[in-house]
Design an enzyme around this catalytic site. Sequence first.
Site, short mmCIF file in Angstrom:
data_model
loop_
_atom_site.label_atom_id
_atom_site.label_comp_id
_atom_site.label_asym_id
_atom_site.label_seq_id
_atom_site.Cartn_x
_atom_site.Cartn_y
_atom_site.Cartn_z
N ARG A 1 -10.81 10.79 16.31
CA ARG A 1 -10.53 9.52 15.65
C ARG A 1 -11.69 9.10 14.76
NH1 ARG A 1 -10.69 7.53 20.93
NH2 ARG A 1 -9.62 9.51 21.19
N GLY B 1 -16.54 6.01 15.04
CA GLY B 1 -15.71 7.00 15.73
C GLY B 1 -16.29 8.38 15.52
N PHE B 2 -15.52 9.25 14.90
CA PHE B 2 -15.92 10.65 14.67
C PHE B 2 -16.18 11.34 16.01
CE2 PHE B 2 -16.62 8.42 10.80
CZ PHE B 2 -16.17 9.29 9.82
N HIS B 3 -15.23 11.20 16.89
CA HIS B 3 -15.30 11.88 18.17
C HIS B 3 -13.90 11.91 18.79
CE1 HIS B 3 -15.98 7.56 19.28
NE2 HIS B 3 -15.01 7.88 20.12
N ALA B 4 -13.79 12.65 19.90
CA ALA B 4 -12.57 12.64 20.71
C ALA B 4 -13.03 12.41 22.15
CB ALA B 4 -11.84 13.97 20.58
#
Length: 140
Positions: free
Chosen positions: A97, A48-51
Site C-alpha cells: 500500500r 506507506g510503501f509496505h505490506a
Amino acid sequence: MEAAKLLDFRDICDHRGHLTALEIGIDIPFDIQRIYYIFNTPAGTERGFHAHKQLEQVLICLNGSVKIRVESLGEKSKVFHLANPSQGLYIGNLVWREMFDFSDEAVLLVLASEHYDESDYIRDYDEFCRLSVSKRDVLK
Ligand code: T46
C-alpha cells in the site's frame, strides 16, 4: 474476502447531519485490536510503501481525502480515492500500500486487527513479491 475492497457503511442522515456506526463482525470483518489516525499531513507527502504479513486493516477518511494505491500478487494495482467517511477500504495481509494526495485537513482513521508489531511489516518490495509467491505456492 478480496485482498483490498471498498466497504460501504450505513449512513444515517437526517436534518441534524450524518451518523455512521461500525459494528465488529458486521461492518468490520475482524476484531479491532488497535486504532490510529494520520492527520496534519504536509502537501505532497507519501506514506506507506509496505505490506503486512498478517495484519488486516480498514482505512476510513474522516475528513478531506486521500488516495491509496494497493497491489497484491496476480492483481493489477488499483487506486482507491477515499473521500467519504461512510466508506472504508479493507486491506488484507500481503497487500502493498502507498498513500498519497492527502488533501488539506485529511484525517485518515485506521482500524487494525493486531497490536503494533514492527516484525509484521514488509518494507522491502522484492521481499513482498517473494513472500507473496511463496504463500501462493503453499496454497496451491
Ligand atoms: C499502514 C498504513 C495505512 C507506532 O508506534 N504504532 C502504530 O500503531 C503505528 C501504525 C505506527 N507506529 C510508529 C512506527 C513509525 O515509527 O509510527 C511511525 C510511523 O509509522 P509508519 O511509517 O509505518 O506510518 P505509515 O503511515 O507509512 O503506515 C501506517 C501504518 O504503519 C501501516 O500499518 O498500513 O499506515
